[in-house]
Design a protein around this motif. Structure first.
Motif, PDB file in Angstrom:
ATOM      1  N   LEU A  49     -40.745  12.566  30.716  1.00 11.84           N
ATOM      2  CA  LEU A  49     -41.564  11.716  29.838  1.00 11.84           C
ATOM      3  C   LEU A  49     -42.960  12.313  29.671  1.00 11.84           C
ATOM      4  O   LEU A  49     -43.582  12.173  28.625  1.00 11.84           O
ATOM      5  CB  LEU A  49     -41.650  10.288  30.404  1.00 11.84           C
ATOM      6  CG  LEU A  49     -42.239   9.241  29.452  1.00 11.84           C
ATOM      7  CD1 LEU A  49     -41.432   9.119  28.166  1.00 11.84           C
ATOM      8  CD2 LEU A  49     -42.338   7.862  30.124  1.00 11.84           C
ATOM      9  N   ARG A  50     -43.430  13.030  30.697  1.00 16.51           N
ATOM     10  CA  ARG A  50     -44.760  13.648  30.627  1.00 16.51           C
ATOM     11  C   ARG A  50     -44.803  14.724  29.544  1.00 16.51           C
ATOM     12  O   ARG A  50     -45.792  14.895  28.854  1.00 16.51           O
ATOM     13  CB  ARG A  50     -45.117  14.247  31.996  1.00 16.51           C
ATOM     14  CG  ARG A  50     -46.534  14.782  32.096  1.00 16.51           C
ATOM     15  CD  ARG A  50     -46.886  15.130  33.523  1.00 16.51           C
ATOM     16  NE  ARG A  50     -46.981  13.928  34.347  1.00 16.51           N
ATOM     17  CZ  ARG A  50     -46.598  13.864  35.627  1.00 16.51           C
ATOM     18  NH1 ARG A  50     -46.083  14.925  36.223  1.00 16.51           N
ATOM     19  NH2 ARG A  50     -46.725  12.733  36.292  1.00 16.51           N
ATOM     20  N   ARG A  51     -43.696  15.471  29.357  1.00 12.66           N
ATOM     21  CA  ARG A  51     -43.717  16.553  28.360  1.00 12.66           C
ATOM     22  C   ARG A  51     -43.171  16.110  27.004  1.00 12.66           C
ATOM     23  O   ARG A  51     -43.089  16.904  26.066  1.00 12.66           O
ATOM     24  CB  ARG A  51     -42.943  17.775  28.879  1.00 12.66           C
ATOM     25  CG  ARG A  51     -41.482  17.539  29.105  1.00 12.66           C
ATOM     26  CD  ARG A  51     -40.708  18.821  29.432  1.00 12.66           C
ATOM     27  NE  ARG A  51     -39.304  18.486  29.510  1.00 12.66           N
ATOM     28  CZ  ARG A  51     -38.663  18.190  30.649  1.00 12.66           C
ATOM     29  NH1 ARG A  51     -39.279  18.245  31.791  1.00 12.66           N
ATOM     30  NH2 ARG A  51     -37.381  17.861  30.617  1.00 12.66           N
ATOM     31  N   ALA A  52     -42.833  14.817  26.859  1.00 16.53           N
ATOM     32  CA  ALA A  52     -42.186  14.357  25.625  1.00 16.53           C
ATOM     33  C   ALA A  52     -43.179  14.213  24.474  1.00 16.53           C
ATOM     34  O   ALA A  52     -44.319  13.807  24.658  1.00 16.53           O
ATOM     35  CB  ALA A  52     -41.493  13.026  25.873  1.00 16.53           C
ATOM     36  N   ASP A  53     -42.718  14.575  23.267  1.00 15.42           N
ATOM     37  CA  ASP A  53     -43.477  14.270  22.041  1.00 15.42           C
ATOM     38  C   ASP A  53     -43.113  12.874  21.551  1.00 15.42           C
ATOM     39  O   ASP A  53     -43.880  12.251  20.846  1.00 15.42           O
ATOM     40  CB  ASP A  53     -43.123  15.279  20.946  1.00 15.42           C
ATOM     41  CG  ASP A  53     -43.443  16.703  21.362  1.00 15.42           C
ATOM     42  OD1 ASP A  53     -44.606  16.965  21.704  1.00 15.42           O
ATOM     43  OD2 ASP A  53     -42.515  17.544  21.370  1.00 15.42           O
ATOM     44  N   ALA A  54     -41.912  12.430  21.895  1.00 16.65           N
ATOM     45  CA  ALA A  54     -41.448  11.108  21.456  1.00 16.65           C
ATOM     46  C   ALA A  54     -40.525  10.524  22.503  1.00 16.65           C
ATOM     47  O   ALA A  54     -39.779  11.244  23.166  1.00 16.65           O
ATOM     48  CB  ALA A  54     -40.691  11.230  20.133  1.00 16.65           C
ATOM     49  N   ALA A  55     -40.602   9.197  22.641  1.00 13.86           N
ATOM     50  CA  ALA A  55     -39.617   8.470  23.445  1.00 13.86           C
ATOM     51  C   ALA A  55     -38.880   7.544  22.474  1.00 13.86           C
ATOM     52  O   ALA A  55     -39.510   6.862  21.668  1.00 13.86           O
ATOM     53  CB  ALA A  55     -40.293   7.668  24.540  1.00 13.86           C
ATOM     54  N   VAL A  56     -37.551   7.582  22.536  1.00 14.02           N
ATOM     55  CA  VAL A  56     -36.746   6.724  21.656  1.00 14.02           C
ATOM     56  C   VAL A  56     -35.974   5.757  22.551  1.00 14.02           C
ATOM     57  O   VAL A  56     -35.089   6.162  23.310  1.00 14.02           O
ATOM     58  CB  VAL A  56     -35.781   7.557  20.786  1.00 14.02           C
ATOM     59  CG1 VAL A  56     -35.012   6.631  19.835  1.00 14.02           C
ATOM     60  CG2 VAL A  56     -36.547   8.608  19.988  1.00 14.02           C
ATOM     61  N   CYS A  57     -36.391   4.483  22.482  1.00 17.89           N
ATOM     62  CA  CYS A  57     -35.847   3.476  23.394  1.00 17.89           C
ATOM     63  C   CYS A  57     -35.370   2.266  22.603  1.00 17.89           C
ATOM     64  O   CYS A  57     -35.678   2.127  21.431  1.00 17.89           O
ATOM     65  CB  CYS A  57     -36.912   3.067  24.405  1.00 17.89           C
ATOM     66  SG  CYS A  57     -37.472   4.483  25.404  1.00 17.89           S
ATOM     67  N   THR A  58     -34.632   1.391  23.271  1.00 18.10           N
ATOM     68  CA  THR A  58     -34.140   0.188  22.603  1.00 18.10           C
ATOM     69  C   THR A  58     -35.279  -0.775  22.315  1.00 18.10           C
ATOM     70  O   THR A  58     -35.385  -1.332  21.232  1.00 18.10           O
ATOM     71  CB  THR A  58     -33.060  -0.497  23.467  1.00 18.10           C
ATOM     72  OG1 THR A  58     -31.983   0.417  23.616  1.00 18.10           O
ATOM     73  CG2 THR A  58     -32.584  -1.790  22.840  1.00 18.10           C
ATOM     74  N   GLY A  59     -36.148  -0.996  23.295  1.00 22.23           N
ATOM     75  CA  GLY A  59     -37.205  -1.999  23.154  1.00 22.23           C
ATOM     76  C   GLY A  59     -36.651  -3.403  23.364  1.00 22.23           C
ATOM     77  O   GLY A  59     -35.604  -3.566  23.995  1.00 22.23           O
ATOM     78  N   ALA A  60     -37.352  -4.400  22.842  1.00 27.19           N
ATOM     79  CA  ALA A  60     -36.963  -5.816  22.999  1.00 27.19           C
ATOM     80  C   ALA A  60     -36.764  -6.182  24.467  1.00 27.19           C
ATOM     81  O   ALA A  60     -35.953  -7.041  24.792  1.00 27.19           O
ATOM     82  CB  ALA A  60     -35.699  -6.123  22.187  1.00 27.19           C
ATOM     83  N   GLY A  61     -37.479  -5.490  25.328  1.00 28.14           N
ATOM     84  CA  GLY A  61     -37.449  -5.844  26.741  1.00 28.14           C
ATOM     85  C   GLY A  61     -36.313  -5.230  27.536  1.00 28.14           C
ATOM     86  O   GLY A  61     -36.240  -5.423  28.747  1.00 28.14           O
ATOM     87  N   LEU A  62     -35.408  -4.479  26.895  1.00 27.23           N
ATOM     88  CA  LEU A  62     -34.275  -3.925  27.655  1.00 27.23           C
ATOM     89  C   LEU A  62     -34.759  -3.068  28.823  1.00 27.23           C
ATOM     90  O   LEU A  62     -34.232  -3.145  29.925  1.00 27.23           O
ATOM     91  CB  LEU A  62     -33.362  -3.088  26.749  1.00 27.23           C
ATOM     92  CG  LEU A  62     -32.186  -2.414  27.497  1.00 27.23           C
ATOM     93  CD1 LEU A  62     -31.192  -3.445  28.012  1.00 27.23           C
ATOM     94  CD2 LEU A  62     -31.473  -1.401  26.614  1.00 27.23           C
ATOM     95  N   GLU A  63     -35.805  -2.243  28.554  1.00 28.41           N
ATOM     96  CA  GLU A  63     -36.275  -1.314  29.589  1.00 28.41           C
ATOM     97  C   GLU A  63     -37.480  -1.860  30.353  1.00 28.41           C
ATOM     98  O   GLU A  63     -38.174  -1.101  31.033  1.00 28.41           O
ATOM     99  CB  GLU A  63     -36.637   0.038  28.958  1.00 28.41           C
ATOM    100  CG  GLU A  63     -35.495   0.732  28.214  1.00 28.41           C
ATOM    101  CD  GLU A  63     -35.477   0.441  26.714  1.00 28.41           C
ATOM    102  OE1 GLU A  63     -36.271  -0.417  26.271  1.00 28.41           O
ATOM    103  OE2 GLU A  63     -34.661   1.060  25.994  1.00 28.41           O
ATOM    104  N   ALA A  64     -37.728  -3.178  30.239  1.00 30.64           N
ATOM    105  CA  ALA A  64     -38.938  -3.763  30.849  1.00 30.64           C
ATOM    106  C   ALA A  64     -38.998  -3.540  32.358  1.00 30.64           C
ATOM    107  O   ALA A  64     -40.089  -3.514  32.943  1.00 30.64           O
ATOM    108  CB  ALA A  64     -39.013  -5.264  30.544  1.00 30.64           C
ATOM    109  N   GLY A  65     -37.841  -3.354  32.988  1.00 29.19           N
ATOM    110  CA  GLY A  65     -37.811  -3.188  34.435  1.00 29.19           C
ATOM    111  C   GLY A  65     -38.141  -1.788  34.909  1.00 29.19           C
ATOM    112  O   GLY A  65     -38.288  -1.569  36.116  1.00 29.19           O
ATOM    113  N   TRP A  66     -38.235  -0.814  34.001  1.00 29.00           N
ATOM    114  CA  TRP A  66     -38.474   0.558  34.482  1.00 29.00           C
ATOM    115  C   TRP A  66     -39.334   1.428  33.574  1.00 29.00           C
ATOM    116  O   TRP A  66     -40.044   2.310  34.046  1.00 29.00           O
ATOM    117  CB  TRP A  66     -37.138   1.259  34.760  1.00 29.00           C
ATOM    118  CG  TRP A  66     -36.135   1.242  33.617  1.00 29.00           C
ATOM    119  CD1 TRP A  66     -35.228   0.254  33.346  1.00 29.00           C
ATOM    120  CD2 TRP A  66     -35.920   2.256  32.623  1.00 29.00           C
ATOM    121  NE1 TRP A  66     -34.473   0.590  32.240  1.00 29.00           N
ATOM    122  CE2 TRP A  66     -34.868   1.815  31.788  1.00 29.00           C
ATOM    123  CE3 TRP A  66     -36.509   3.502  32.366  1.00 29.00           C
ATOM    124  CZ2 TRP A  66     -34.396   2.561  30.704  1.00 29.00           C
ATOM    125  CZ3 TRP A  66     -36.043   4.255  31.298  1.00 29.00           C
ATOM    126  CH2 TRP A  66     -34.999   3.787  30.477  1.00 29.00           C
TER     127      TRP A  66
END
Ligand SMILES: [Zn+2]
Length: 315
Positions: free
Chosen positions: A67-84
């Motif tokens: 994640l440190r070297r990423a230009d973009a993060a593509v995630c679901t959102g809507a709280g799915l990844e809220a735990g991590w």
């Protein structure tokens, strides 16, 4: 010839920094697959796999580095990844992928969620999805809008690929529309099927198919099945048992096995809730084919008398 070859190599080396492949951190394998469809040049790290519960993963050092070297993060959102994800974002300290930045792409922005909860319930209800069900990748009919949204979001980060991505998104939509019609045709009788689930993972797939979800083994989304809830569920289902108990491969199958064992003629279906980490478009299609095939088998096993009763009750 050799000089021309050398000149091409030198030109490529000079061009390289500007044309550096986009580094993408995909929270889930389905979004990695969509990035591969739109921007095959991207270098992708996938944070989770089909054998894991995407709500809960460990913030491993390798993920922080990615994640440190990423230009973009593509995630679901809507709280799915809220735990991590917030912990990873904080430890990676990469300004490009902090919340609200163009490099932080939440796919939930591009579609309308089902089951949003009243705001008054959300903080203390114990429900992991107060913003609505985030498992929308299970609805094949949403992939065209998701592809368009992601292509636009990636265009802001890789403007040089804008035309190519728009073309790929259009071509994908055309191919996908054809496949979606095929899946719909195979599931035409799905409205006669009743399923019990464990968590809201497959809700969008059943909504797409028209099958009825009649019970959830979880007392609330994200709260594991309890003996009390299971026996209450069994009591409620006795009169009209589901045709299948349908769960994801990453889930604990014991509650579902127990429920299936208490009723006659109920099948247990366990399927991956996403694709493999290296999936491309054809793998995505195979995965949906598998889901559709499994539901088609459930439909085929529904006795004719029960079909008539179900359709009579529905209509
Ligand atoms: Zn969930």
């Amino acid at each position: 010839m050799r000089l021309v070859g050398l000149a091409l190599v030198v030109a490529a080396l000079i061009a390289a920094p500007g044309a550096r492949a986009l580094e993408v951190f995909a929270c889930e394998p389905e979004w990695a697959a969509l990035v591969r469809i739109l921007l095959p040049e991207a270098r992708i790290t996938v944070a989770t796999h089909a054998g894991q519960d995407p709500h809960e993963i460990e913030a491993r050092p390798s993920l922080i580095a990615a994640l440190r070297r990423a230009d973009a993060a593509v995630c679901t959102g809507a709280g799915l990844e809220a735990g991590w994800l917030p912990m990873l974002q904080s430890r990676a300290a990469n300004a490009k992928v902090q919340p609200g930045q163009p490099g932080m792409i939440e796919m939930a922005r591009f579609t309308r969620l089902i089951d949003p909860r009243p705001a008054s319930l959300s903080p203390f209800s114990g429900d992991v999805h107060p913003e609505g069900n985030p498992h929308f990748h299970l609805d094949p009919s949403r992939w065209p809008e998701l592809a368009r949204g992601l292509a636009q979001a990636l265009t802001r980060l890789a403007p040089g690929h804008s035309t190519a991505m728009a073309e790929r998104a259009r071509a994908f939509e055309a191919r996908w529309a054809e496949r979606t019609r095929g899946w719909q045709a195979r599931l035409a009788e799905a409205k006669r099927v009743r399923v019990a689930v464990q968590h809201t993972t497959f809700a969008y797939f059943f909504a797409f198919a028209g099958a009825r979800v009649v019970a959830d083994l979880e007392p609330k989304p994200g709260v594991p099945p309890t003996p009390g809830h299971l026996s209450a569920t069994l009591g409620a289902l006795r009169g009209a048992p589901p045709h299948a108990v349908w769960i994801a491969t990453y889930q604990d199958a014991r509650p579902a096995r127990w429920l299936v064992g208490q009723m006659a003629g109920v099948r247990l279906v366990m399927l991956p809730a996403t694709v493999d980490e290296a999936a491309d478009e054809s793998a995505l299609v195979r995965w949906f084919d598998t889901l559709v095939g499994a539901l088609a088998e459930v439909i085929a096993a529904v006795p004719a008398a029960s079909l008539a009763r179900s359709s009579g009750a529905a209509g």
